[in-house]
Design a protein around this motif. Structure first.
Motif, PDB file in Angstrom:
ATOM      1  N   PHE A 175     -62.978 -34.422  52.378  1.00  0.00           N
ATOM      2  CA  PHE A 175     -61.695 -34.045  52.021  1.00  0.00           C
ATOM      3  C   PHE A 175     -60.920 -35.014  51.018  1.00  0.00           C
ATOM      4  CE2 PHE A 175     -57.187 -33.809  52.923  1.00  0.00           C
ATOM      5  CZ  PHE A 175     -56.870 -32.413  52.560  1.00  0.00           C
ATOM      6  N   VAL A 176     -60.826 -36.306  51.480  1.00  0.00           N
ATOM      7  CA  VAL A 176     -60.063 -37.025  50.548  1.00  0.00           C
ATOM      8  C   VAL A 176     -60.600 -37.409  49.389  1.00  0.00           C
ATOM      9  CG1 VAL A 176     -59.212 -39.617  50.571  1.00  0.00           C
ATOM     10  CG2 VAL A 176     -58.864 -38.298  52.577  1.00  0.00           C
ATOM     11  N   PRO A 177     -62.168 -37.721  49.221  1.00  0.00           N
ATOM     12  CA  PRO A 177     -62.893 -37.920  47.984  1.00  0.00           C
ATOM     13  C   PRO A 177     -62.448 -36.765  46.879  1.00  0.00           C
ATOM     14  CG  PRO A 177     -64.058 -38.506  49.649  1.00  0.00           C
ATOM     15  CD  PRO A 177     -62.971 -38.025  50.307  1.00  0.00           C
ATOM     16  N   ILE A 178     -62.618 -35.475  47.593  1.00  0.00           N
ATOM     17  CA  ILE A 178     -62.607 -34.153  46.626  1.00  0.00           C
ATOM     18  C   ILE A 178     -61.167 -34.014  46.063  1.00  0.00           C
ATOM     19  CG2 ILE A 178     -62.831 -31.614  46.653  1.00  0.00           C
ATOM     20  CD1 ILE A 178     -65.261 -32.107  48.524  1.00  0.00           C
ATOM     21  N   MET A 179     -60.225 -34.324  47.418  1.00  0.00           N
ATOM     22  CA  MET A 179     -58.913 -34.163  46.664  1.00  0.00           C
ATOM     23  C   MET A 179     -58.476 -35.211  45.630  1.00  0.00           C
ATOM     24  SD  MET A 179     -55.351 -34.447  48.930  1.00  0.00           S
ATOM     25  CE  MET A 179     -55.748 -32.540  49.421  1.00  0.00           C
ATOM     26  N   GLY A 222     -66.672 -31.424  42.975  1.00  0.00           N
ATOM     27  CA  GLY A 222     -66.947 -30.601  44.053  1.00  0.00           C
ATOM     28  C   GLY A 222     -66.695 -29.216  43.461  1.00  0.00           C
ATOM     29  N   THR A 223     -66.852 -28.182  44.301  1.00  0.00           N
ATOM     30  CA  THR A 223     -66.430 -26.820  44.187  1.00  0.00           C
ATOM     31  C   THR A 223     -64.840 -26.672  43.908  1.00  0.00           C
ATOM     32  OG1 THR A 223     -68.178 -26.072  45.340  1.00  0.00           O
ATOM     33  CG2 THR A 223     -66.656 -24.307  44.608  1.00  0.00           C
ATOM     34  N   THR A 224     -64.000 -27.134  44.638  1.00  0.00           N
ATOM     35  CA  THR A 224     -62.645 -26.927  44.468  1.00  0.00           C
ATOM     36  C   THR A 224     -62.116 -27.556  43.016  1.00  0.00           C
ATOM     37  OG1 THR A 224     -62.435 -27.566  46.898  1.00  0.00           O
ATOM     38  CG2 THR A 224     -60.275 -27.564  45.462  1.00  0.00           C
ATOM     39  N   THR A 225     -62.703 -28.607  42.419  1.00  0.00           N
ATOM     40  CA  THR A 225     -62.329 -28.984  41.259  1.00  0.00           C
ATOM     41  C   THR A 225     -62.874 -28.170  40.225  1.00  0.00           C
ATOM     42  OG1 THR A 225     -62.330 -31.415  42.099  1.00  0.00           O
ATOM     43  CG2 THR A 225     -62.473 -31.044  39.671  1.00  0.00           C
ATOM     44  N   VAL A 250     -53.955 -27.887  47.113  1.00  0.00           N
ATOM     45  CA  VAL A 250     -53.202 -27.070  48.209  1.00  0.00           C
ATOM     46  C   VAL A 250     -54.096 -25.933  48.867  1.00  0.00           C
ATOM     47  CG1 VAL A 250     -51.400 -25.283  48.353  1.00  0.00           C
ATOM     48  CG2 VAL A 250     -51.051 -27.094  47.084  1.00  0.00           C
ATOM     49  N   GLU A 251     -54.887 -25.494  47.928  1.00  0.00           N
ATOM     50  CA  GLU A 251     -56.081 -24.367  48.599  1.00  0.00           C
ATOM     51  C   GLU A 251     -57.069 -25.193  49.343  1.00  0.00           C
ATOM     52  OE1 GLU A 251     -58.862 -20.858  47.008  1.00  0.00           O
ATOM     53  OE2 GLU A 251     -58.392 -22.484  45.794  1.00  0.00           O
ATOM     54  N   MET A 252     -57.495 -26.420  49.245  1.00  0.00           N
ATOM     55  CA  MET A 252     -58.365 -27.172  50.117  1.00  0.00           C
ATOM     56  C   MET A 252     -57.464 -27.675  51.238  1.00  0.00           C
ATOM     57  SD  MET A 252     -60.479 -30.411  49.049  1.00  0.00           S
ATOM     58  CE  MET A 252     -61.724 -31.254  50.095  1.00  0.00           C
ATOM     59  N   VAL A 253     -56.424 -27.990  51.161  1.00  0.00           N
ATOM     60  CA  VAL A 253     -55.666 -28.428  52.580  1.00  0.00           C
ATOM     61  C   VAL A 253     -55.354 -27.323  53.335  1.00  0.00           C
ATOM     62  CG1 VAL A 253     -53.455 -29.269  53.203  1.00  0.00           C
ATOM     63  CG2 VAL A 253     -54.318 -30.344  51.522  1.00  0.00           C
ATOM     64  N   SER A 254     -55.122 -26.061  52.737  1.00  0.00           N
ATOM     65  CA  SER A 254     -54.824 -24.748  53.553  1.00  0.00           C
ATOM     66  C   SER A 254     -56.170 -24.161  54.176  1.00  0.00           C
ATOM     67  CB  SER A 254     -54.208 -23.626  52.547  1.00  0.00           C
ATOM     68  OG  SER A 254     -53.037 -24.036  51.796  1.00  0.00           O
ATOM     69  N   ALA A 255     -57.251 -24.482  53.731  1.00  0.00           N
ATOM     70  CA  ALA A 255     -58.569 -24.166  54.120  1.00  0.00           C
ATOM     71  C   ALA A 255     -58.649 -25.009  55.435  1.00  0.00           C
ATOM     72  CB  ALA A 255     -59.496 -24.355  53.209  1.00  0.00           C
ATOM     73  N   LEU A 256     -58.649 -26.395  55.217  1.00  0.00           N
ATOM     74  CA  LEU A 256     -58.810 -27.430  56.490  1.00  0.00           C
ATOM     75  C   LEU A 256     -57.781 -26.829  57.562  1.00  0.00           C
ATOM     76  CD1 LEU A 256     -60.375 -29.597  57.473  1.00  0.00           C
ATOM     77  CD2 LEU A 256     -58.559 -31.036  56.458  1.00  0.00           C
ATOM     78  N   LEU A 268     -69.866 -39.645  48.849  1.00  0.00           N
ATOM     79  CA  LEU A 268     -70.314 -40.043  47.388  1.00  0.00           C
ATOM     80  C   LEU A 268     -70.147 -38.989  46.385  1.00  0.00           C
ATOM     81  CD1 LEU A 268     -73.423 -42.268  48.307  1.00  0.00           C
ATOM     82  CD2 LEU A 268     -70.889 -42.923  48.041  1.00  0.00           C
ATOM     83  N   THR A 269     -70.624 -37.781  46.424  1.00  0.00           N
ATOM     84  CA  THR A 269     -70.689 -36.604  45.553  1.00  0.00           C
ATOM     85  C   THR A 269     -69.213 -36.016  45.689  1.00  0.00           C
ATOM     86  OG1 THR A 269     -71.197 -35.138  47.307  1.00  0.00           O
ATOM     87  CG2 THR A 269     -73.044 -36.299  45.778  1.00  0.00           C
ATOM     88  N   GLY A 270     -68.462 -36.224  46.727  1.00  0.00           N
ATOM     89  CA  GLY A 270     -66.949 -35.845  46.393  1.00  0.00           C
ATOM     90  C   GLY A 270     -66.281 -36.444  45.551  1.00  0.00           C
TER      91      GLY A 270
END
Length: 541
Positions: free
Chosen positions: A118-122, A180-183, A468-474, A174-176
């Motif tokens: 979550f944190v790396p991707i965000m 990722g898909t969100t970005t 925002v979409e990622m946070v909402s999904a979590l 590492l890959t985040g």
């Protein structure tokens, strides 16, 4: 590089699409479609393998950890589209307890897996989104593809050598940092905003949303049957080899065939349709030329100095500061916050309701198996197509953006209420009828946000939307899964009613947004090649 402004600049800018390799393309949709198809196709085999590994570690060693049975599930009980023990107790008590424990551990595993990245991707999404406004979209699209290739290769090695599953946590972290898909989706929407005008942006954004649904339809049908016929590790890994190949193709498409929409030095985007360029882009073009002169003077003073990590960090912070300040306009800042809040609550309700459909369908009284679940997912993905048709027709009829979003929210609420009381397979499929315009709010709100910012802020705003979409999904997973667990014994459909009730919040926010008018609407005209003037609409409807 020349920016769009005068007819001469328009012609020169379009000529820059021609490279030594030929013409570059202005469409990011093929990249998104291929990338998501590979990911969607490999999703079910990933779940099957992890479930088998957890079940094997619990103590049920009657089958190989990497095998997949003909029933299309991890425990062989989904043959012919239904659970053998759904609603009954045909299986032994020990096997049932092992399966229940495996389901609980798998649920926790995926929750921790999501939290680990979550944190790396965000962080990567925010940084790459802001940097893409200054250094181009293509690099920001290629980095998530590299990350997906690495994570897929690591998973293949885990399966081949039966490595511990906790390695997936390290891989996700590492890959985040590569996005990722969100970005990738956030940058793709920013690319669409670069290559469209405010007149046709709703249609193009909705087209990209429909592409996501079309991918889901094909991949859902394919994955359901694939997990049913896959045999052994070779059959299980076939989708992952396919995913790596697709990522490589997408990488080369972005590197050599996709046109860059952001000029050197963070200039204004180059439009594919210069005759309908909004006035703010025209003004930005003039400002960009002045900025280039200033940069040239600064370059003479700082000749030979390369950019450091601190320079890139300052550029990222500056992009978000400009977005938050909203040009010093309190009304515009309030509108941006309202739109982001609307998108967040829409995503929360959507992910919360749709995320429970598979779990609801697998339990009693429906008792669907892998094939039926695949059909159900495919029919649900059809709402992307019908929503695209709805947005297209409404936009051509000049229906206000807020009204289109409200219609989609009402469609979702009605569909969730219908799903809550579906007790037969026929009723479950018919519930997709009121859901047919469910996806309309997402592209419309994205378009409204894009229209509310300057061209040089597109990457930052879509990066913010992606986060925002990622946070909402979590958050939706934490809320709705807990509610479903607490209410499944006495009313399994309660969570769908809760999702419908949640949708009342964004409906109220859209009403507030519609009452918040732009104090300085950009209804200006831009000269064209023939000397006429074409309207450029800059206000939010």
């Amino acid at each position: 590089m020349l920016w769009l402004g005068s007819p001469t600049h328009n012609r020169c800018a379009l000529c820059e699409s021609r490279t030594t390799m030929g013409y570059r393309l202005h469409f990011v949709e093929p990249l998104v479609i291929l990338y998501l198809f590979g990911q969607t196709l490999s999703g079910p085999p990933t779940q099957v393998y992890i479930y088998n590994r957890i079940l094997h570690e619990i103590g049920n060693g009657s089958r190989s950890a990497g095998s997949v049975d003909h029933g299309g599930s991890a425990n062989g009980s989904h043959a012919n589209g239904s659970h053998e023990s759904c609603g009954g107790s045909n299986a032994s008590d020990d096997s049932s307890k092992a399966e229940e424990e495996a389901q609980e551990q798998m649920s926790q595993f995926y929750l921790y897996l999501s939290l680990s990245g979550f944190v790396p991707i965000m962080a990567a999404g925010l940084v790459l989104g802001a940097l893409s406004d200054n250094h181009g979209r293509r690099v920001a699209l290629m980095l998530p593809l590299v990350g997906d290739i690495l994570s897929t290769v690591i998973f293949i090695l885990i399966v081949h050598f039966e490595l511990p599953l906790w390695i997936l946590y390290i891989s996700n972290v590492l890959t985040g940092f590569l996005g990722g898909t969100t970005t990738l989706l956030g940058i793709s929407f920013a690319y669409v905003a670069d290559t469209t005008t405010k007149m046709n942006r709703n249609w193009r954004v909705a087209l990209l949303e429909m592409a996501l649904g079309a991918v889901g339809i094909g991949a859902s049908f394919a994955s359901g049957h694939f997990t049913k016929v896959a045999k052994g590790i070779k059959g299980l890994l076939a989708p992952f080899y396919f995913e790596v190949g697709v990522d490589v193709v997408c990488f080369f498409y972005a590197a050599f065939f996709l046109h860059e929409t952001v000029g050197a030095g963070g200039g204004p985007p180059l439009l594919a349709d210069p005759q309908h360029a909004p006035s703010d882009r025209h003004q930005q073009g003039q400002q960009g030329q002045q900025g280039q002169q200033q940069q040239g003077q600064q370059g003479q003073q700082q000749e030979g100095r390369r950019k450091t990590v601190g320079d890139y960090a300052r550029e990222t912070v500056r992009g978000f500061v400009l977005l938050v300040r909203a040009g010093g306009d309190p009304a515009r800042r309030c509108r941006l916050l309202l739109l982001l809040g609307t998108f967040a609550t829409v995503a929360l309700a959507f992910f919360g309701g749709s995320g429970l459909l598979t779990l609801y369908q697998q339990g009693p009284p429906l008792c669907w198996g892998a094939v039926m679940v695949g059909y159900g997912q495919a029919f649900f993905c059809c709402v992307y197509v019908t929503s695209f048709i709805g947005v297209t027709l409404a936009s051509r009829c000049r229906v206000p953006d807020g009204a289109i979003a409200l219609a989609g929210m009402a469609s979702f609420a009605a569909g969730m209420v219908t799903t809550a009381f579906a007790r037969t397979s026929l009723a479950m499929f018919l519930a997709n009828i009121p859901l047919m315009f469910t996806v309309m709010p997402a592209p419309v709100i994205r378009s409204m946000l894009s229209k509310a910012v300057q061209p040089s802020e597109q990457g930052a705003v879509f990066a913010a939307v992606a986060c925002v979409e990622m946070v909402s999904a979590l958050v939706s997973t934490l809320i709705f899964n807990s509610v479903y667990t607490a209410t499944v014994a006495w009313f399994p459909g309660f969570s769908f009613l809760l999702a419908a009730a949640f949708m009342l919040i964004p409906m109220a926010l859209v009403g507030v947004v519609r009452c918040t008018r732009d104090p300085q609407p950009h209804y200006t005209r831009v000269p064209t090649d023939n000397g006429d003037a074409s309207p450029a609409y800059g206000s939010i409807q």
